[in-house]
Each structure stands twice: as C-alpha cells, then as structure tokens.
Write an enzyme that holds these catalytic residues in place. Structure first.
Site, PDB file in Angstrom:
ATOM      1  N   CYS A  70       5.111   8.327  -1.654  1.00  0.00           N
ATOM      2  CA  CYS A  70       4.008   7.454  -2.064  1.00  0.00           C
ATOM      3  C   CYS A  70       2.924   7.629  -1.004  1.00  0.00           C
ATOM      4  O   CYS A  70       2.955   8.611  -0.252  1.00  0.00           O
ATOM      5  CB  CYS A  70       4.461   6.007  -2.268  1.00  0.00           C
ATOM      6  SG  CYS A  70       5.010   5.144  -0.797  1.00  0.00           S
TER       7      CYS A  70
HETATM    8  C1  RB5 Z   1      -0.694   3.177  -3.704  1.00  0.00           C
HETATM    9  O1  RB5 Z   1      -2.041   2.974  -3.563  1.00  0.00           O
HETATM   10  C2  RB5 Z   1       0.027   2.894  -2.427  1.00  0.00           C
HETATM   11  O2  RB5 Z   1       0.040   1.526  -2.184  1.00  0.00           O
HETATM   12  C3  RB5 Z   1       1.431   3.435  -2.504  1.00  0.00           C
HETATM   13  O3  RB5 Z   1       1.373   4.802  -2.794  1.00  0.00           O
HETATM   14  C4  RB5 Z   1       2.271   3.356  -1.239  1.00  0.00           C
HETATM   15  O4  RB5 Z   1       1.556   3.747  -0.124  1.00  0.00           O
HETATM   16  C5  RB5 Z   1       3.006   2.136  -0.990  1.00  0.00           C
HETATM   17  O5  RB5 Z   1       3.734   2.035   0.013  1.00  0.00           O
END
Ligand code: RB5
Length: 158
Positions: A70
């Site tokens: 993420c």
């Molecule tokens: C998405 O914008 C972001 O919040 C997600 O990818 C991640 O970093 C969450 O931990």
C-alpha cells in the site's frame, strides 16, 4: 526459500499498484508462479480488501507466502495481521525481510510504495523469498505464544 513450483500471492491497493506490477514481473522473471489478486488499476481502492484476498490464499494453502503493498505498508500489515495464521510485517530493509522469516516465520511481507523505490523493493523481496524459517525451539516457543494470543488464551484481561 520459496521453491519455484510454489505460488507467491501478491496484492496492492491503488497506492501500491505500480510497484506491485513491477514486482510481479520481477517474480515471473525469477521463475516463480505468481497469484496477483489485484488491484488491476490505480483507481482508489481499500487495502483491507487486498489483505483479505492475500490472507485467504495463504490460509487455504494455495500459497505459503504473500506480499502486500500500500502507500506506506502500514495499513496493509494492520489488516493482514487480523487474519488467523498470518504473520505480516512492514520491512523496508533486507535484514528484516530475511530475519523476519528466519526467526518469526513471517508469511506476508508488506511494503510501502511511497516510501521505498523499485530497486530496493526487489532486493527486499529477494531476501524475503530466499529465507526460510529456522525451526529452532525458542522460535517455535514464541510462535506458540502468538498462537495462544490469537486463540484468546493469551489475554491477561479477559
Ligand atoms: C491510500 O491513500 C493509503 O492510505 C494506503 O495506501 C496506505 O498507505 C495505508 O496504510
């Protein structure tokens, strides 16, 4: 060491989508079979959905190890660790990536695509898939304690 005949499951939200694609190509070039659970585009998506899909592939035995990406790796690891039998961690260095497997039997590597570049991510993935759990008594004892926590018997305040 993940053998080439084993599958590696990988997933990412929109924040990790591009890095995921690069890592899928990388793993395929190394000769691994990859199960890519998405995202398949960079439209906003929710990391718990991909954490669930990666976790369920591991729980079912389809894959022994997974990778989740993420933006930071944090949300992905928080979500993945809610699934029984999943031991996920954010590793942005190669030492943690192999030691996490060797000592802690980490089975989901979490990466933050907004934190590290593609070259380091590949090195980290290589360290992760090349490592194997050491199966020492003290490591197994600690894992058993984690399992007890997961089963509720480790709670001091029920
Ligand atoms: C998405 O914008 C972001 O919040 C997600 O990818 C991640 O970093 C969450 O931990």
């Amino acid at each position: 060491m993940i053998r080439e005949d084993e599958k590696i499951v990988i997933g990412a939200d929109h924040g990790g989508y591009q890095l995921k694609n690069s890592l899928v190509d990388y793993l395929l070039r190394l000769g691994y079979e990859v199960v890519d659970v998405g995202a398949y585009n960079d439209e906003p998506s929710d990391y718990p959905d991909f954490a669930r899909m990666v976790a369920e592939k591991i729980q079912s035995g389809e894959a022994r190890r997974g990778i989740l990406i993420c933006g930071s790796g944090v949300g992905a690891s928080i979500a993945a660790n809610k699934f029984r039998g999943i031991r996920a961690a954010v590793c942005h260095d190669t030492y943690s990536a192999h030691q996490g497997v060797e000592d802690d039997d980490m089975n989901v590597l979490c990466l933050g695509a907004r934190i590290i570049g593609e070259a380091l991510a590949k090195d980290i993935v290589k360290a992760y898939i090349s490592a194997e759990f050491k199966n020492k008594d003290r490591y197994n004892r600690r894992l058993k304690k984690i399992e007890e926590i997961e089963n509720g018997s480790g709670q001091t305040h029920p």
